[in-house]
Write an enzyme that holds these catalytic residues in place. Structure first.
Site, PDB file in Angstrom:
ATOM      1  N   LYS A 113     -19.041   5.435  33.540  1.00 51.77           N
ATOM      2  CA  LYS A 113     -19.867   4.445  33.081  1.00 51.77           C
ATOM      3  C   LYS A 113     -19.964   3.035  34.040  1.00 51.77           C
ATOM      4  O   LYS A 113     -19.893   1.601  33.354  1.00 51.77           O
ATOM      5  CB  LYS A 113     -19.928   3.654  31.384  1.00 51.77           C
ATOM      6  CG  LYS A 113     -19.080   4.465  31.008  1.00 51.77           C
ATOM      7  CD  LYS A 113     -19.364   3.964  29.213  1.00 51.77           C
ATOM      8  CE  LYS A 113     -18.905   4.819  27.862  1.00 51.77           C
ATOM      9  NZ  LYS A 113     -17.946   6.029  28.133  1.00 51.77           N
TER      10      LYS A 113
HETATM   11  P1  OMP Z   1     -12.917  11.440  21.601  1.00 48.19           P
HETATM   12  O1  OMP Z   1     -13.370   9.977  20.178  1.00 48.19           O
HETATM   13  O2  OMP Z   1     -10.990  10.924  21.666  1.00 48.19           O
HETATM   14  O3  OMP Z   1     -13.657  12.338  20.799  1.00 48.19           O
HETATM   15  O4  OMP Z   1     -13.557  11.112  22.463  1.00 48.19           O
HETATM   16  C1  OMP Z   1     -14.677  10.416  23.165  1.00 48.19           C
HETATM   17  C2  OMP Z   1     -14.547  10.139  24.724  1.00 48.19           C
HETATM   18  O5  OMP Z   1     -16.166   9.982  24.885  1.00 48.19           O
HETATM   19  C3  OMP Z   1     -14.663   8.513  24.422  1.00 48.19           C
HETATM   20  O6  OMP Z   1     -13.778   9.577  26.402  1.00 48.19           O
HETATM   21  C4  OMP Z   1     -15.259   7.630  25.276  1.00 48.19           C
HETATM   22  O7  OMP Z   1     -15.352   7.037  26.034  1.00 48.19           O
HETATM   23  C5  OMP Z   1     -16.732   8.517  25.122  1.00 48.19           C
HETATM   24  N1  OMP Z   1     -17.425   7.713  25.067  1.00 48.19           N
HETATM   25  C6  OMP Z   1     -17.737   7.797  23.177  1.00 48.19           C
HETATM   26  O8  OMP Z   1     -17.056   7.357  22.353  1.00 48.19           O
HETATM   27  N2  OMP Z   1     -18.944   7.472  22.642  1.00 48.19           N
HETATM   28  C7  OMP Z   1     -20.171   7.663  23.831  1.00 48.19           C
HETATM   29  O9  OMP Z   1     -20.629   7.325  23.464  1.00 48.19           O
HETATM   30  C8  OMP Z   1     -19.739   7.967  25.315  1.00 48.19           C
HETATM   31  C9  OMP Z   1     -18.806   8.165  25.779  1.00 48.19           C
HETATM   32  C10 OMP Z   1     -18.591   8.739  26.315  1.00 48.19           C
HETATM   33  O10 OMP Z   1     -19.763   8.079  27.558  1.00 48.19           O
HETATM   34  O11 OMP Z   1     -18.357   9.832  27.337  1.00 48.19           O
END
Ligand code: OMP
Length: 271
Positions: free
Chosen positions: A97
């Site tokens: 990000k």
């Molecule tokens: P899990 O919730 O473990 O599947 O992981 C979600 C991943 O996506 C993490 O690395 C978060 O930082 C990222 N993420 C989000 O959860 N929400 C968003 O809106 C954006 C991201 C991202 O940019 O990947």
């Protein structure tokens, strides 16, 4: 080859839209890896070997590596070298990000695209196109712009009802981001959007605004997003356009291979 084509090619080859999140949280990785010299790398290698046949993409969140200082950064790089050497056709995303003023962004571009050699990076839109130009200029790499994030408080700023820059109408900020990125920032056809699986209604609207663009979709698994609703709202006219991400739901499940296969199968079923 256009960078989105790299993702599409891999997605078609394995008939999957799955992105496995290599968020190797040091507090959660199984104990047997902690004894190894490079614990996060060894854990990632294991996850990659268990899940690659189901994966169109892998995403790493830099936070889990930065947290271990120079050791973590080294193991992030080792993981990327491993992926580039063994699975060069799998799309790779660094979730960092980033976004700053233009010349500072040059440093991020070099580190993420050239040194680590990721295919794509997540970016904030807040500083505008002029600042993001060093990322956007890289035709060979993907710029994944936050549009509608998956977190419960996403609406605090993203739902603000703002005046459209050209027309006499108002709309939520996330719609303006979708419009701007698709019409103005995507000259090199290398932009993607982050759209959380926890907001399928917004995803449907964003699909209408942007046409065929590809979305990175976090929020499946641990965050409770609805896969069926996501696919219904988000697939593009080619049955592609989505990078369906899950990290904790797969990598800390006890059986990553099975969980990845299950999610791949569900994606196929609802597609
Ligand atoms: P899990 O919730 O473990 O599947 O992981 C979600 C991943 O996506 C993490 O690395 C978060 O930082 C990222 N993420 C989000 O959860 N929400 C968003 O809106 C954006 C991201 C991202 O940019 O990947």
């Amino acid at each position: 080859m256009n960078i989105i084509d790299k993702y599409n090619k891999r997605a078609k080859k394995v008939d999957s839209l799955l992105c496995v999140g290599l968020d190797a949280d040091f507090a959660k990785i199984p104990k047997r890896f902690l004894k190894k010299k490079f614990p996060q790398f060894e854990f990632n290698k294991w996850i990659i070997e268990e899940t690659h046949e189901y994966a169109a993409a892998f995403k790493m969140n830099s936070a889990f590596y930065e947290a271990r200082g120079d050791k973590g950064i080294k193991e992030l790089k080792m993981t990327m070298d491993y992926l580039n050497k063994n699975y060069p056709d799998i799309f790779t995303i660094l979730d960092a990000k980033r976004a700053d003023i233009g010349n500072t962004n040059n440093g991020y571009v070099t580190a993420i695209f050239d040194w680590l050699n990721f295919d794509a990076v997540t970016l904030h839109p807040y500083l505008g196109k002029e600042a993001l130009q060093p990322f956007l200029d890289r035709k060979d790499k993907g710029c994944i712009i936050l549009c509608r994030t998956s977190n419960p408080g996403a609406g605090e700023l993203q739902d603000l009802n703002v005046k459209h820059p050209m027309f006499d109408t108002r709309m939520p900020l996330w719609q303006i981001v979708a419009e701007k990125v698709s019409r103005d920032w995507n000259k090199n056809k290398n932009c993607l959007l982050v759209v959380g699986a926890t907001y399928p209604k917004e995803m449907k609207k964003i699909r209408q605004i942007v046409g065929e663009m590809t979305f990175l979709v976090p929020g499946i698994g641990a965050q409770g997003g609805d896969l069926q609703a996501t696919l219904k709202a988000g697939l593009n006219s080619k049955g592609l356009g989505l990078i369906i991400h899950s990290a904790r739901g797969i990598i800390f499940s006890g059986n990553p291979k099975l969980e990845a296969q299950k999610l791949r199968d569900e994606i196929r079923k609802y597609k």
